[in-house]
Design a protein around this motif. Sequence first.
Motif, mmCIF file in Angstrom:
data_model
loop_
_atom_site.group_PDB
_atom_site.id
_atom_site.type_symbol
_atom_site.label_atom_id
_atom_site.label_comp_id
_atom_site.label_asym_id
_atom_site.label_seq_id
_atom_site.Cartn_x
_atom_site.Cartn_y
_atom_site.Cartn_z
ATOM 1 N N PHE A 1 0.907 -1.210 0.165
ATOM 2 C CA PHE A 1 0.146 -0.131 -0.035
ATOM 3 C C PHE A 1 0.557 1.236 -0.147
ATOM 4 N N ILE A 2 1.864 1.284 0.952
ATOM 5 C CA ILE A 2 2.732 2.438 1.018
ATOM 6 C C ILE A 2 3.472 2.604 -0.419
ATOM 7 N N PHE A 3 4.013 1.640 -0.914
ATOM 8 C CA PHE A 3 4.812 1.615 -1.992
ATOM 9 C C PHE A 3 3.859 2.120 -3.461
ATOM 10 N N VAL A 4 2.568 1.587 -3.261
ATOM 11 C CA VAL A 4 1.565 2.241 -4.253
ATOM 12 C C VAL A 4 1.522 3.623 -4.289
ATOM 13 N N ILE A 5 1.268 4.173 -3.287
ATOM 14 C CA ILE A 5 1.126 5.487 -2.831
ATOM 15 C C ILE A 5 2.096 6.186 -3.135
ATOM 16 N N PHE A 6 3.419 5.544 -2.721
ATOM 17 C CA PHE A 6 4.575 6.360 -2.864
ATOM 18 C C PHE A 6 4.911 6.606 -4.501
ATOM 19 N N LEU B 1 4.505 14.651 -1.852
ATOM 20 C CA LEU B 1 5.367 13.529 -1.868
ATOM 21 C C LEU B 1 6.307 13.845 -0.439
ATOM 22 N N ILE B 2 6.669 14.990 -0.094
ATOM 23 C CA ILE B 2 7.374 15.263 1.111
ATOM 24 C C ILE B 2 6.769 15.238 2.272
ATOM 25 N N PRO B 3 5.559 15.817 2.298
ATOM 26 C CA PRO B 3 4.655 15.507 3.541
ATOM 27 C C PRO B 3 4.516 14.081 3.957
ATOM 28 N N PHE B 4 4.255 13.314 2.679
ATOM 29 C CA PHE B 4 3.798 11.730 2.800
ATOM 30 C C PHE B 4 5.147 11.056 3.287
ATOM 31 N N ILE C 1 -9.569 7.814 -14.485
ATOM 32 C CA ILE C 1 -10.060 6.300 -14.046
ATOM 33 C C ILE C 1 -9.599 5.095 -14.109
ATOM 34 N N VAL C 2 -8.566 5.033 -15.083
ATOM 35 C CA VAL C 2 -7.614 4.083 -15.457
ATOM 36 C C VAL C 2 -6.762 3.889 -14.458
ATOM 37 N N VAL C 3 -6.274 4.940 -13.458
ATOM 38 C CA VAL C 3 -5.274 4.907 -12.857
ATOM 39 C C VAL C 3 -5.204 3.966 -11.624
ATOM 40 N N PRO C 4 -6.444 3.895 -10.887
ATOM 41 C CA PRO C 4 -6.591 3.066 -9.797
ATOM 42 C C PRO C 4 -6.881 1.685 -10.063
ATOM 43 N N PHE C 5 -7.150 1.282 -11.332
ATOM 44 C CA PHE C 5 -7.121 -0.144 -11.967
ATOM 45 C C PHE C 5 -5.735 -0.699 -12.167
ATOM 46 N N ILE C 6 -4.633 0.197 -12.802
ATOM 47 C CA ILE C 6 -3.478 -0.125 -12.866
ATOM 48 C C ILE C 6 -2.751 -0.587 -11.988
ATOM 49 N N PHE C 7 -2.914 0.301 -10.923
ATOM 50 C CA PHE C 7 -2.004 0.000 -9.753
ATOM 51 C C PHE C 7 -2.795 -1.165 -8.843
ATOM 52 N N THR C 8 -3.973 -1.151 -8.801
ATOM 53 C CA THR C 8 -4.755 -2.278 -8.015
ATOM 54 C C THR C 8 -4.275 -3.654 -8.838
ATOM 55 N N PHE C 9 -4.203 -3.769 -10.234
ATOM 56 C CA PHE C 9 -3.921 -4.872 -10.662
ATOM 57 C C PHE C 9 -2.557 -5.347 -10.604
ATOM 58 N N PHE C 10 -1.613 -4.327 -10.559
ATOM 59 C CA PHE C 10 -0.084 -4.843 -10.513
ATOM 60 C C PHE C 10 0.342 -4.984 -9.249
ATOM 61 N N SER C 11 -0.453 -4.418 -8.427
ATOM 62 C CA SER C 11 0.049 -4.507 -6.786
ATOM 63 C C SER C 11 -0.462 -5.874 -6.490
ATOM 64 N N GLU C 12 -1.592 -6.309 -6.857
ATOM 65 C CA GLU C 12 -2.154 -7.796 -6.682
ATOM 66 C C GLU C 12 -1.310 -8.585 -7.293
ATOM 67 N N LEU C 13 -0.437 -8.398 -8.342
ATOM 68 C CA LEU C 13 0.424 -9.490 -8.898
ATOM 69 C C LEU C 13 1.985 -9.151 -8.827
ATOM 70 N N PHE C 14 2.169 -8.455 -7.620
ATOM 71 C CA PHE C 14 3.512 -8.078 -7.286
ATOM 72 C C PHE C 14 4.362 -9.192 -6.889
ATOM 73 N N PRO C 15 5.234 -9.586 -7.779
ATOM 74 C CA PRO C 15 6.060 -10.910 -7.559
ATOM 75 C C PRO C 15 6.713 -11.302 -6.280
ATOM 76 N N ILE C 16 7.285 -10.214 -5.588
ATOM 77 C CA ILE C 16 8.001 -10.648 -4.158
ATOM 78 C C ILE C 16 6.911 -10.435 -3.103
ATOM 79 N N LYS C 17 5.988 -11.281 -3.194
ATOM 80 C CA LYS C 17 5.121 -11.085 -1.925
ATOM 81 C C LYS C 17 4.536 -12.566 -1.492
#
Length: 438
Positions: free
Chosen positions: A225-230, A243-246, A387-403
């Motif tokens: 989650f942190i990696f996706v937001i970053f 970015l800096i406040p985050f 509208i495509v942005v959350p689906f891009i990051f949701t899909f690839f975070s689900e299939l993140f290989p090192i987890k």
Amino acid sequence: MLLFSKPKLTKDYFLSLILAFLPLSFIAGNLSININIIIFIFFSLLLYSKEIFSIKFYFLDKIILSFFLVIIFTGIYNDVYFLINNLEWKSHYTTIIKSFLFLRFFLLYLILRFLVEKRDLDLSLFFISSFVLSLFVSIDIIYQFLIGEDIFGFKPVGRKLGGPFDDELIAGGYLQRFSILALFFIPIFFSKRIKKYKIPVQCGLFLIFILGIVLSGNRMPLVIFIFVIFTLLILQKEIRKYLIPFCILIPLIFVFFYKFNFEVKNNFTSFQKQVSNMASSIISKDFDNQTSPQYLKEFVTFYDTWLMNKYIGGGIKNFRYYCHERPKVDKSSKFICNMHPHNYYLEILTETGILGFVILSLILLRVFFLSFIRKYFLESNLKNNIIVVPFIFTFFSELFPIKSTGSFFTTGNATFIFLILPILIGIIRKENSIENKN
């Protein structure tokens, strides 16, 4: 469609309502998920059967279909092997049946891709559902943390909080999946209406979601989650200034709970030790060491299991059999093979072999190019599409290989993957950013 305007009960809106129940079904459990997708598929075919079955297959569709055909082929091959060798580990033809039943996810993919690309499927309802339920799960976990039980009376289990999931400790994973969509609900649908309050509202939502994930005790969902937001803060120009406040806020939140809450401290100290022990075991190649984490031992069992059927795999959900039949298995060891190797990619290798793994890799590379690369690095119609942005990051975070993951072939995980993928592809095609000849 404008939110909160009086909707017309069209065929598309009716199907949108059914789809919007899926985030709730993920809380209710696998039975509810199966019922939901069966209802969705049934009514979609009832209303659009001619159009759906006359869909033109693009290159990506053909690759995805070939992945499902490999699953069926390897299922047939392995069941014949069990039958010929008179192995009575399970009933005959079980793998074949499971492989054909898994085809429902290809049907789900085709229907959703068609509805998003060709019809006016109202995705705002899905966003509302993701938003409301992510908020509910987060608040329920925070309530459970403060009171000692959630609103349903469920109590914490050890150092983790399950919230509405009770003793199924997956609340952090649920939030990691759906809160990314939830965070985009206001920017997409309410950006102009609450322009003055957008920043504090978004910051408040982010704090609630990340608190929910931290308190759930699910470590990897927090990291992802942190990696996706970053990554979003770096790539999305309009929010890059945060970015800096985050980078300041996240460590402060984590340090606060780490210092002043025993369960959180214990949970993440354990995580740090597991990562350290895992690194030491990998460097020294000593996987039988007592200090090696259980997950690493489960990962390691995959290799010898994969070698038994390395080209076409052992069939879906057959890892639990072949793992115990490994040539190098230590019969005196107390270690018991798990149901799957706890990683999507290792599971694909053991159960569909190199053939299935290569096909899946082609699918992911193709989707990565069509979505992420075209959105952020090439000139395309996706440049201004939010509208495509959350689906891009949701899909690839689900299939993140090192987890560490559950099984790719379970109802919950397969539904989520083949829910987000067709919506993502449908949005891309709707924007005419894919050449029609593909």
